[in-house]
Design a protein around this motif. Structure first.
Motif, PDB file in Angstrom:
ATOM      1  N   ASP A  38       0.812  -1.221   0.000  1.00  0.00           N
ATOM      2  CA  ASP A  38       0.000   0.000   0.000  1.00  0.00           C
ATOM      3  C   ASP A  38       0.845   1.270   0.000  1.00  0.00           C
ATOM      4  N   LEU A 102      -6.676  -2.190   9.310  1.00  0.00           N
ATOM      5  CA  LEU A 102      -7.970  -1.796   8.747  1.00  0.00           C
ATOM      6  C   LEU A 102      -7.907  -0.376   8.186  1.00  0.00           C
ATOM      7  N   ALA A 105      -5.661  -0.216   4.888  1.00  0.00           N
ATOM      8  CA  ALA A 105      -6.224  -0.989   3.787  1.00  0.00           C
ATOM      9  C   ALA A 105      -7.436  -0.291   3.178  1.00  0.00           C
ATOM     10  N   LEU A 106      -8.346   0.133   4.015  1.00  0.00           N
ATOM     11  CA  LEU A 106      -9.572   0.769   3.510  1.00  0.00           C
ATOM     12  C   LEU A 106      -9.268   2.115   2.854  1.00  0.00           C
ATOM     13  N   CYS A 107      -8.338   2.867   3.420  1.00  0.00           N
ATOM     14  CA  CYS A 107      -8.026   4.182   2.852  1.00  0.00           C
ATOM     15  C   CYS A 107      -7.217   4.073   1.567  1.00  0.00           C
ATOM     16  N   GLY A 109      -7.891   1.838  -0.658  1.00  0.00           N
ATOM     17  CA  GLY A 109      -8.979   1.672  -1.612  1.00  0.00           C
ATOM     18  C   GLY A 109      -9.631   2.991  -1.973  1.00  0.00           C
ATOM     19  N   LEU A 110      -9.768   3.882  -0.989  1.00  0.00           N
ATOM     20  CA  LEU A 110     -10.375   5.185  -1.248  1.00  0.00           C
ATOM     21  C   LEU A 110      -9.534   6.034  -2.202  1.00  0.00           C
ATOM     22  N   TYR A 123      -6.311  11.078   1.470  1.00  0.00           N
ATOM     23  CA  TYR A 123      -6.374   9.618   1.628  1.00  0.00           C
ATOM     24  C   TYR A 123      -4.996   9.036   1.928  1.00  0.00           C
ATOM     25  N   VAL A 189      -6.860  -2.928  -0.852  1.00  0.00           N
ATOM     26  CA  VAL A 189      -7.851  -3.212   0.193  1.00  0.00           C
ATOM     27  C   VAL A 189      -7.643  -4.602   0.789  1.00  0.00           C
ATOM     28  N   ALA A 192      -7.061  -5.922   4.622  1.00  0.00           N
ATOM     29  CA  ALA A 192      -8.089  -5.874   5.663  1.00  0.00           C
ATOM     30  C   ALA A 192      -8.439  -7.270   6.173  1.00  0.00           C
TER      31      ALA A 192
END
Length: 454
Positions: A38, A102, A105-107, A109-110, A123, A189, A192
Motif C-alpha cells: 500500500d 484496517l 487498507a480501507l483508505c 482503496g479510497l 487519503y 484493500v 483488511a
C-alpha cells in the motif's frame, strides 16, 4: 546468562520456539508486506496518477505536487506511529495492530476514488497513519515475543516483508498496469482480511500482560502509597519519552530514524518518474522491473542484517548501511543516462543498502525502552523522522523544479542526507537492553541489566 556474538548478554532461553511466537511472526510479516504494497503503489504510479489529476505532462509540476502527496503520507506516518504506539501501550498490541491494518487498507482503496490531488493527499495521509502505526506496533510485538539471537533473525525476516510487498505492487503494475493506476489502489484493500487471522491467532506478549496486570494493581492503590517509580508507570507515556533517563536515547533514535526515512522517501521515490523521463513513455514494464530488482536487493539487505549486527555490532552496521546508501544513490543518479542493465544493478544495490537501516532500527529501538513506554517511545522515535521526511519530500519536489524537471539531480542531492546517519552512528554507545526486563516492577531488582554492543 549467555553472551551473544555481538557482545550483548541476554537471558538463556530454550531453542524450542512456541507456536504462539510463529503466529506473531506470521501476522507481523504479512502486515509489513501489505504495508509495502500500500505504501509503494503511489511511488510506482506517481507520474501517470499525477498527470491525470493535474491534467499536465510537465515533470516540474508533477514533481512539485507529487512531493506534497509524499509529504502527506509522511505526516500520516508520524501521527499514526505516535498515536497507535500510545494506544498499544494502553489497550494492547494486537488490538492496536488490527486497527492500523484496517485503516491503511480501507483508505488505500479510497485513493482509487480521488477526483483531484487534494483528495488523494488526504487519503494518503490516512494510509500513512495506518502504516506508521502498524510498523511500530508489529515491530514492538515481535521484539517482545522473540528472545535473544532469534529476535535478530526474526526482525530481519520481518523487515524483508516490506520489500515483498513492494515487489507485489510492482508485479501487479506489470500485469495490470494497462488497466490504469486506480485499479492498483483497489488491490490495496486486501490487507483488511489479515485482521481475521490476528483476531483469532495472535495474543499480546507475556511481558505486556504482566505489565497490564501490574498497572491495574497500582491503580487500585491509594496514590499516597505509591513510590515514585510506581507512579511513573501509570502516568501518560509520551512525557516519559523525554525524561532524563530516556532523553539521550530518544534524540539519538530520532536522528538515526530520520536519516533512514528521509533517504528512502525523498530519494528512492523519484526513481519511477525518473524512468518515465528517461524513456519518454509510460514505461509500465521498465518501472515495474526496476522496483522488483530494487526490492530483491532490499530483501537481501534486511535478511542479512542480523549477520551484520552479529559480526560488526550495531554502530558499525548503521555506519556501513548509511554510507553505502549514499554512495550508491549518488552514483546511480549521476552516471545512468538511459534504462538498461546498468540501472538495474544500481537499483539492486540501492535497495539493499537503503533497507538495512530499517531492520537495524527495529532491532535497536525496542532494546532501549522499558515495557511500560515501549510502544510510545518506539512510535515517536521511529516516526519523528517522518516530519523531517515530509519537509525533505517537499524540498526535493522543489529541487526537481529548480533543476528544470531533473529527477536525477534532485535525487543525487537528497542522497547526501544519508551522511547524517553516518555522523549519528558515531554517538551510539552501550545502553541497557530492556527487553524481557520489566524494569520498574518489584521483581526487577533480581535482574541484572544487560548491555548493548557498540
Amino acid at each position: 546468562m549467555q553472551a551473544t556474538a555481538a557482545g550483548a548478554v541476554e537471558p538463556s532461553r530454550s531453542r524450542q520456539i512456541p507456536t504462539s511466537q510463529w503466529h506473531v511472526l506470521i501476522a507481523a510479516w504479512l502486515g509489513n508486506a501489505f504495508d509495502g504494497l500500500d505504501a509503494s503503489i503511489f511511488t510506482i504510479v506517481l507520474y501517470p496518477a499525477m498527470s491525470e489529476l493535474l491534467k499536465t505532462t510537465s515533470h516540474s509540476l508533477v514533481g512539485v505536487y507529487g512531493s506534497v502527496i509524499l509529504a502527506a503520507l509522511m505526516l500520516g506516518y508520524f501521527v499514526g506511529g505516535v498515536g497507535f504506539g500510545m494506544l498499544a501501550d494502553r489497550i494492547g498490541r494486537t488490538k492496536a495492530m488490527m486497527l492500523t491494518i484496517l485503516l491503511y487498507a480501507l483508505c488505500t482503496g479510497l485513493c482509487a476514488l480521488s477526483h483531484n490531488w487534494i483528495e488523494l493527499a488526504f487519503y494518503r495521509f490516512l494510509v500513512g497513519c495506518g502504516i506508521g502505526g502498524e510498523v511500530v506496533v508489529a515491530g514492538v510485538t515481535l521484539a517482545e515475543s522473540w528472545p535473544g539471537q532469534s529476535r535478530l533473525k526474526a526482525m530481519g525476516f520481518y523487515c524483508a516483508a516490506f520489500s515483498f510487498g513492494y515487489i507485489l505492487a510492482a508485479t501487479l503494475n506489470l500485469f495490470f498496469g494497462y488497466l490504469g493506476w486506480r485499479w492498483l489502489f483497489v488491490a490495496g484493500v486486501l490487507p483488511a482480511f489479515l485482521t481475521l487471522y490476528i483476531r483469532f491467532k495472535v495474543k499480546d506478549p507475556a511481558e505486556f500482560e504482566i505489565l497490564k496486570q501490574y498497572k491495574a494493581r497500582l491503580r487500585a492503590k491509594p496514590k499516597s502509597e505509591l513510590t515514585s517509580d510506581q507512579t511513573a508507570i501509570i502516568r501518560p507515556t509520551l512525557p516519559q519519552v523525554f525524561s532524563p533517563k530516556n532523553r539521550y536515547r530518544t534524540f539519538l533514535a530520532v536522528c538515526l530514524g530520520s536519516t533512514a526515512i528521509v533517504g528512502y522517501w525523498a530519494v528512492l521515490s523519484w526513481i519511477s518518474p525518473w524512468i518515465n523521463q528517461m524513456t519518454g513513455t509510460n514505461a509500465i514494464a521498465e518501472r515495474s522491473w526496476a522496483a522488483i530488482v530494487m526490492n530483491i536487493g532490499g530483501i537481501l539487505g534486511a535478511m542479512s542484517t542480523w549477520l551484520a549486527v552479529d559480526r560488526l555490532g550495531r554502530a558499525m552496521s548503521f555506519r556501513v548501511a548509511f554510507l553505502g546508501a549514499c554512495l550508491c544513490n549518488v552514483s546511480m543518479f549521476l552516471t545512468v543516462q538511459h534504462f538498461g542493465p546498468q540501472l538495474l544493478v544500481w537499483c539492486f544495490l540501492v535497495g539493499m543498502f537503503s533497507h538495512i537501516p530499517f531492520a537495524l532500527l527495529l532491532i535497536y529501538l525496542p532494546e532501549l525502552f522499558d515495557a511500560e513506554i515501549r510502544g510510545t517511545a518506539v512510535g515517536f522515535s521511529y516516526n519523528a523522522g517522518r516530519l523531517i521526511g515530509a519537509a525533505a519530500a517537499l524540498a526535493s519536489g522543489q529541487l526537481v523544479a529548480l533543476f528544470g524537471g531533473s529527477y536525477a539531480m534532485a535525487g543525487a542531492c537528497c542522497a547526501l542526507l544519508y551522511l547524517g546517519g553516518v555522523l549519528a552512528s558515531l554517538f551510539l554507545k552501550p545502553q541497557p537492553i530492556t527487553l524481557g526486563q520489566i524494569a520498574s516492577l518489584e521483581q526487577s531488582s533480581e535482574q541484572e541489566p544487560v548491555q548493548l554492543a557498540k
